[in-house]
Design a protein around this motif. Structure first.
Motif: not given
Length: 438
Positions: A169-177, A109-118
């Protein structure tokens, strides 16, 4: 491009079967160099490179926070559809897990996170964020583009893959676990190993870096609420002052690392915010403050959490107040320590050296930063590598999470090719190992 990649792959297979079964590595340096050069040349073709930039810039212009990545998810699915790649969706609300290859073992598997920052982007350029107060300041837009680039490369040789590649393609890396949620909901229980790439502004463009063992800290968050009795500032004797109690607690917290932690071990306790009262002449009824704690060991994390709770509660009692400390454990915190699997790190190092050259694979210093990819490392062999984006001319050396963060897009084809090469060689090696044991 597809024909060239298929020819290269077929040639490699011939070389592989000419090697002896006793060999532990089924890809020699020469073979990996041939494959890596072909993948990198394909990713650097003008049409391919322009597509990578277009995908990345579209995501960058429309940043979305954790578990709100609906447009990003739609773009990913549209690109996968156009490539004829099957996928699972939704995973953890907006996530996508795609599969390429035979559908059988081995599975990499290969993983990439998707979310941005406020954050409000402060870099003026043609594809600046179009959403006020939101920005891709950690490079997740580039991660998605690079993984889609790898998908395109891998799909062109799907019939030759000796196993299956899953693209996460992973959501919610920035503080959402988000990684924790993806592992719960996604079809990943059969994955043999996983690697994630992350852009990094202190490593030069064209290079990658990593290390074996602990590489990123385990990290927790806490919010402390101290309640007392409010009063007029002219009558402090009628109060039970929560500001004084909180101030004493914050000072005492600093001694956990300076006086209780072995100097040879790494630990961090940082208080990042303090809120209490709104009037200069009124002692408030309650105060709230919070921060982060970090360690490079599971035991260290547990100790810091226990002592933070004890100190805040006891300092509150000393000042005749009460305290509640929330560690957000129901959200999966603290994040585990990110530990790179030794074998997987060595695999990535060999692939990087073959593709980019030995001088372009660096040893990354351990940092107390954190990544929820560490949840994967608790479930399966995992490793994280960084892809350099530092370019003095472009000033792409601003730190992650800065409103001035900027990316050298020349890193995009490097990331796409590295991702693809990691997957192809892992499947080839482990498929050959499986055959040799039968």
């Amino acid at each position: 491009m597809e024909l060239n990649l298929k020819w290269c792959f077929s040639f490699l297979l011939i070389l592989l079967f000419q090697s002896t079964w006793a060999s532990e590595q089924y890809h020699t340096e020469t073979e990996m160099e041939l494959l890596g050069q072909e993948l990198l040349e394909s990713a650097r073709q003008p049409e391919f490179f322009d597509w990578l930039k277009r995908v990345r810039r579209t995501i960058h212009e429309h940043p979305e926070l954790g578990f709100e990545e609906h447009k990003t998810s739609q773009l990913i699915r549209s690109e996968l559809d156009s490539l004829g790649i099957q996928y699972q969706w939704p995973v953890a609300k907006t996530g996508v897990i795609a599969s390429i290859g035979s559908g059988s073992k081995p599975i990499f598997a290969l993983r990439a996170d998707m979310d941005a920052l406020p954050l409000q982007e402060l870099v003026d350029w043609e594809s600046k964020s179009k959403v006020d107060g939101k920005m891709h300041a950690c490079g997740h837009d580039t991660h998605v583009a690079m993984l889609l680039g790898a998908a395109k490369l891998l799909q062109s040789m799907k019939d030759q893959l000796k196993g299956t590649v899953k693209l996460v393609f992973q959501p919610g890396e920035e503080g959402y676990s988000g990684a924790r949620h993806v592992l719960k909901e996604g079809d990943l229980s059969d994955v043999d190993a996983i690697i994630s790439l992350h852009v990094y502004p202190t490593v030069p463009t064209g290079s990658i870096a990593s290390r074996a063992g602990p590489i990123l800290a385990g990290a927790g968050l806490f919010t402390a609420t101290i309640r007392g009795i409010g009063a007029h500032g002219a009558q402090p004797h009628l109060s039970r002052d929560p500001i004084l109690a909180a101030s004493s607690a914050i000072v005492a917290l600093q001694q956990i690392v300076s006086r209780e932690t072995d100097p040879l071990e790494s630990g961090v306790v940082t208080v990042g915010y303090f809120q209490g009262g709104k009037a200069r002449n009124v002692i408030p009824e309650f105060v709230e403050f919070g921060g982060t704690f970090r360690s490079l060991s599971r035991e260290g994390l547990a100790y810091l959490q226990r002592r933070i709770k004890q100190i805040v509660e006891m300092q509150a009692v000393v000042h005749q107040c009460s305290a509640v400390v929330d560690f957000m454990e129901d959200e999966g915190l603290p994040h585990p320590v990110m530990v790179n699997d030794l074998g997987l790190y060595e695999h990535g190092k060999r692939v990087g050296e073959a593709l980019l050259g030995k001088s372009k694979v660096e040893v990354l210093p351990v940092t107390m930063g954190a990544e929820d990819f560490s949840y994967f490392s608790e479930k399966m062999p995992a490793a994280i590598f960084v892809v350099g984006i530092k370019n003095e001319t472009l000033k792409s050396y601003q730190p992650l999470h800065s409103p001035y963060f900027f990316v050298d897009e020349e890193a995009l084809p490097v990331g796409a090719a590295v991702n693809a090469a990691l997957a192809v060689t892992y499947l080839e090696n482990h498929s050959a190992e499986s055959l040799s044991t039968n």
